[in-house]
Design a protein around this motif. Sequence first.
Motif, mmCIF file in Angstrom:
data_model
loop_
_atom_site.group_PDB
_atom_site.id
_atom_site.type_symbol
_atom_site.label_atom_id
_atom_site.label_comp_id
_atom_site.label_asym_id
_atom_site.label_seq_id
_atom_site.Cartn_x
_atom_site.Cartn_y
_atom_site.Cartn_z
ATOM 1 N N TYR A 298 0.845 -1.300 -0.092
ATOM 2 C CA TYR A 298 -0.065 0.091 0.047
ATOM 3 C C TYR A 298 0.818 1.437 0.092
ATOM 4 O O TYR A 298 1.766 1.247 0.604
ATOM 5 C CB TYR A 298 -0.893 0.197 1.157
ATOM 6 N N ARG B 1 0.880 3.369 4.437
ATOM 7 C CA ARG B 1 0.841 2.525 5.566
ATOM 8 C C ARG B 1 1.239 3.317 6.894
ATOM 9 O O ARG B 1 1.927 4.114 6.990
ATOM 10 C CB ARG B 1 1.967 1.435 5.484
ATOM 11 N N PRO B 2 0.262 3.072 7.996
ATOM 12 C CA PRO B 2 0.522 3.981 9.168
ATOM 13 C C PRO B 2 1.951 3.916 9.605
ATOM 14 O O PRO B 2 2.470 2.666 9.631
ATOM 15 C CB PRO B 2 -0.495 3.651 10.029
ATOM 16 N N ASN C 217 -9.166 16.159 13.463
ATOM 17 C CA ASN C 217 -8.817 15.930 11.894
ATOM 18 C C ASN C 217 -8.333 17.167 11.395
ATOM 19 O O ASN C 217 -8.648 18.340 11.818
ATOM 20 C CB ASN C 217 -9.695 14.986 11.079
ATOM 21 N N THR D 106 -9.354 18.553 8.494
ATOM 22 C CA THR D 106 -10.604 19.145 8.024
ATOM 23 C C THR D 106 -11.238 20.199 8.999
ATOM 24 O O THR D 106 -11.440 21.184 8.589
ATOM 25 C CB THR D 106 -11.522 17.897 7.286
ATOM 26 N N THR E 251 -5.411 19.040 -4.991
ATOM 27 C CA THR E 251 -5.336 18.628 -3.552
ATOM 28 C C THR E 251 -6.325 17.731 -3.345
ATOM 29 O O THR E 251 -7.168 17.548 -3.990
ATOM 30 C CB THR E 251 -5.528 20.168 -3.049
ATOM 31 N N THR F 181 -9.619 19.973 1.186
ATOM 32 C CA THR F 181 -9.214 21.315 1.286
ATOM 33 C C THR F 181 -10.464 22.207 0.947
ATOM 34 O O THR F 181 -10.419 23.365 1.674
ATOM 35 C CB THR F 181 -7.847 21.805 0.306
ATOM 36 N N VAL G 53 -1.570 25.129 -0.577
ATOM 37 C CA VAL G 53 -1.151 23.632 -0.080
ATOM 38 C C VAL G 53 0.173 23.307 -0.585
ATOM 39 O O VAL G 53 0.469 23.539 -1.732
ATOM 40 C CB VAL G 53 -2.156 22.691 -0.797
ATOM 41 N N ASP H 225 -2.573 24.994 3.928
ATOM 42 C CA ASP H 225 -3.129 23.776 4.202
ATOM 43 C C ASP H 225 -1.594 23.007 3.921
ATOM 44 O O ASP H 225 -1.275 22.900 3.111
ATOM 45 C CB ASP H 225 -3.728 23.217 3.254
ATOM 46 N N ALA I 200 -0.884 19.711 5.352
ATOM 47 C CA ALA I 200 -1.387 18.566 5.709
ATOM 48 C C ALA I 200 -0.296 17.348 5.438
ATOM 49 O O ALA I 200 -0.046 16.576 6.012
ATOM 50 C CB ALA I 200 -2.456 17.932 4.942
ATOM 51 N N HIS J 287 -3.713 12.055 10.045
ATOM 52 C CA HIS J 287 -4.469 11.057 9.536
ATOM 53 C C HIS J 287 -3.524 9.662 9.727
ATOM 54 O O HIS J 287 -2.301 9.712 9.460
ATOM 55 C CB HIS J 287 -5.144 11.096 8.103
ATOM 56 N N THR K 279 -2.700 7.943 7.357
ATOM 57 C CA THR K 279 -1.686 7.838 6.179
ATOM 58 C C THR K 279 -0.787 8.681 6.271
ATOM 59 O O THR K 279 0.025 8.623 5.228
ATOM 60 C CB THR K 279 -2.729 7.978 4.926
ATOM 61 N N GLU L 20 -6.477 9.371 13.587
ATOM 62 C CA GLU L 20 -7.027 10.507 13.004
ATOM 63 C C GLU L 20 -6.830 11.922 13.781
ATOM 64 O O GLU L 20 -6.648 11.663 15.103
ATOM 65 C CB GLU L 20 -8.533 10.656 13.055
ATOM 66 N N GLY L 21 -6.490 12.852 13.034
ATOM 67 C CA GLY L 21 -5.857 14.063 13.948
ATOM 68 C C GLY L 21 -5.572 15.195 13.136
ATOM 69 O O GLY L 21 -5.272 14.845 11.832
ATOM 70 N N TYR M 11 5.492 11.441 0.191
ATOM 71 C CA TYR M 11 4.980 10.992 -0.961
ATOM 72 C C TYR M 11 5.791 10.801 -2.004
ATOM 73 O O TYR M 11 6.701 11.418 -2.390
ATOM 74 C CB TYR M 11 3.898 12.072 -1.468
ATOM 75 N N PHE N 95 -3.157 13.739 -7.074
ATOM 76 C CA PHE N 95 -4.409 14.050 -6.631
ATOM 77 C C PHE N 95 -5.236 14.294 -8.107
ATOM 78 O O PHE N 95 -4.975 15.175 -8.799
ATOM 79 C CB PHE N 95 -4.917 15.196 -5.938
HETATM 80 N N1 T4K Z 1 -5.618 18.609 3.083
HETATM 81 C C1 T4K Z 1 -4.953 17.768 2.123
HETATM 82 C C2 T4K Z 1 -3.687 18.456 1.417
HETATM 83 C C3 T4K Z 1 -4.904 16.498 2.573
HETATM 84 O O1 T4K Z 1 -4.198 15.603 1.708
HETATM 85 C C4 T4K Z 1 -5.916 16.007 3.376
HETATM 86 C C5 T4K Z 1 -5.666 14.388 3.672
HETATM 87 C C6 T4K Z 1 -6.273 16.951 4.278
HETATM 88 C C7 T4K Z 1 -6.514 18.190 4.042
HETATM 89 C C8 T4K Z 1 -7.595 16.330 5.330
HETATM 90 O O2 T4K Z 1 -7.004 15.740 6.308
HETATM 91 P P1 T4K Z 1 -7.664 14.779 7.577
HETATM 92 O O3 T4K Z 1 -9.057 15.665 7.718
HETATM 93 O O4 T4K Z 1 -8.042 13.424 6.918
HETATM 94 O O5 T4K Z 1 -6.813 14.752 8.669
HETATM 95 C C9 T4K Z 1 -6.249 9.529 2.545
HETATM 96 C C10 T4K Z 1 -6.442 10.228 3.923
HETATM 97 O O6 T4K Z 1 -7.820 9.904 4.310
HETATM 98 C C11 T4K Z 1 -6.426 11.618 3.742
HETATM 99 O O7 T4K Z 1 -6.541 12.186 5.210
HETATM 100 C C12 T4K Z 1 -5.360 12.209 3.120
HETATM 101 N N2 T4K Z 1 -5.581 13.668 2.910
HETATM 102 C C13 T4K Z 1 -5.249 11.821 1.599
HETATM 103 C C14 T4K Z 1 -4.091 12.094 0.936
HETATM 104 O O8 T4K Z 1 -5.278 10.163 1.818
HETATM 105 P P2 T4K Z 1 -7.683 8.106 1.078
HETATM 106 O O9 T4K Z 1 -9.100 8.365 0.394
HETATM 107 O O10 T4K Z 1 -6.823 7.731 -0.182
HETATM 108 O O11 T4K Z 1 -7.553 6.973 1.965
HETATM 109 P P3 T4K Z 1 -7.517 5.482 1.998
HETATM 110 O O12 T4K Z 1 -8.501 4.953 3.222
HETATM 111 O O13 T4K Z 1 -7.988 5.199 0.386
HETATM 112 O O14 T4K Z 1 -6.257 4.969 2.327
HETATM 113 C C15 T4K Z 1 -5.053 5.659 1.440
HETATM 114 C C16 T4K Z 1 -4.119 4.257 1.622
HETATM 115 O O15 T4K Z 1 -3.450 4.149 2.815
HETATM 116 C C17 T4K Z 1 -4.488 3.085 1.172
HETATM 117 O O16 T4K Z 1 -3.309 2.642 0.155
HETATM 118 C C18 T4K Z 1 -4.493 2.039 2.402
HETATM 119 C C19 T4K Z 1 -3.643 2.619 3.330
HETATM 120 N N3 T4K Z 1 -4.156 2.796 4.642
HETATM 121 C C20 T4K Z 1 -5.456 3.434 4.958
HETATM 122 C C21 T4K Z 1 -5.752 3.507 6.404
HETATM 123 C C22 T4K Z 1 -7.139 4.548 6.656
HETATM 124 C C23 T4K Z 1 -3.587 1.983 5.486
HETATM 125 O O17 T4K Z 1 -2.600 1.054 5.202
HETATM 126 N N4 T4K Z 1 -4.341 1.781 6.845
HETATM 127 C C24 T4K Z 1 -5.105 2.568 7.159
HETATM 128 O O18 T4K Z 1 -5.415 2.862 8.377
HETATM 129 O O19 T4K Z 1 -7.583 9.425 1.658
#
Ligand code: T4K
Length: 409
Positions: A22, A25-26, A75, A77, A99, A103, A145, A171, A173, A197, A199, A206-207, A298, A330
């Motif tokens: 993935y 990964r956290p 979080n 957001t 982004t 955002t 951003v 932003d 993040a 978050h 990731t 989350e945070g 990244y 993105f």
């Molecule tokens: N501003 C910017 C520029 C951002 O990039 C973000 C968030 C925000 C604001 C808002 O921040 P938060 O409100 O979330 O704190 C993920 C994250 O959910 C998101 O926080 C992050 N950006 C974005 C770049 O990535 P998704 O939709 O790609 O998440 P998801 O669940 O598909 O996971 C992505 C990858 O991570 C997968 O390959 C699996 C892996 N994963 C995910 C989780 C949740 C794990 O290995 N373990 C896990 O626990 O958005």
Amino acid sequence: MKRNIGDLAIFGGSAAFLQPLYVGRPNIGDRARFFDRMNWALDHQWLTNGGPLAREFEQRVAELAGVRYCVSTCNATVALQLLARAAELTGEVIMPSLTFPATAHAFRWLGLTPVFCDIDPKTGCMDPALVEAAITPRTSAIVPVHLWGRPCAVDELAKVAADHGVKLFYDAAHGLGCTSQGRPIGGFGQAEVFSFHATKVVNAFEGGAVVTDDEELANRIRAMHNFGFVQGRVSTEAGTNGKMTEAAAAMGLTSLDAFEDTVRRNEANFGTYQSELAGLAGLKVVDFDRDERNNYHYLIVEIDAGITGIHRDLLGDVLRSENVVCQRYFSPGCHEMEPYRSEQPVTLPHTEQLARKVLALPTGPTVSREDIRRVCDVVRLTVTRGHEVTRRANERAAAVVGGEGEEDK
Ligand code: T4K
């Protein structure tokens, strides 16, 4: 090692990885230390509402960001929303489209209008000249951003904001631990927002956090994230509940303990990707400015379909068939998503061009050098034989459609 395109899993070969590899990964850190912190919180029966772990986390984030104040949140957001409310933003907020939708949604959710601005194609961040051109009498703030942890043009943006009397909030993040001209991300504009978050380079499950040197702003956000309470249970204004729990802070602190190690491993991974993919026509590993501190979180590649003969999306499909779960960070840009696409159609040529090309590949401490070699093995084979892979994928798709047609009769 795969030698022929018939070896690719998408065409029937066996997958390069048995388990999914993935992006994001956290970074958990020392699990025993996390459980110690959790036990401490449970022993003391203090679980939230600005507890000692959240306070310690805030102190450490403020130090890393080089600022005086940090308010932790549930979080990023919500942190952006708290900032918008505390700063009394109105009307339009200028931001990039390239982004994560959070955002834009954060501001839109409050009734503000995101105004999307094109990027400088060299950096992926907003072009200050275009930001200036987007300012109207309704603009109350600029929210750039630091895309993928690459700092924005902070001096130019500060000048634009000052010249026009609008607020400047970042932003950030992706930007924890990165610098611009040696100064840590966190200290630019009137305030910046980090995400913790799962990731992110440092995670708190989350945070988020708002960091600033503005004491009044910090105090107002602190009150607002706890129902508007300053002292006791009497609210001073309409607040919300945006607090970070002690469990989240325990994770955040443990992940922070591992931060330096995480960055070192990310940097080593970045070097491996660079050398494994060097000289591949039409594919570029997006670089970092080596004079700055970077978190290397990244790992982004840009694929030029005109040169390689293969579109980013097909390369993504090839990789996912191999169990490499890459991400299109993105794409599409926010302006091509609802509600913005219907309500405020706009064309952003540089954003659209870059969004079509980028792909995030797996990195982080759990990704080994051998994993990366195997990922790059697939990427090299697919990209050097891009035209052939595309042709074969198209033939296969046509055969499937044809086959469905036969059955329909
Ligand atoms: N501003 C910017 C520029 C951002 O990039 C973000 C968030 C925000 C604001 C808002 O921040 P938060 O409100 O979330 O704190 C993920 C994250 O959910 C998101 O926080 C992050 N950006 C974005 C770049 O990535 P998704 O939709 O790609 O998440 P998801 O669940 O598909 O996971 C992505 C990858 O991570 C997968 O390959 C699996 C892996 N994963 C995910 C989780 C949740 C794990 O290995 N373990 C896990 O626990 O958005």
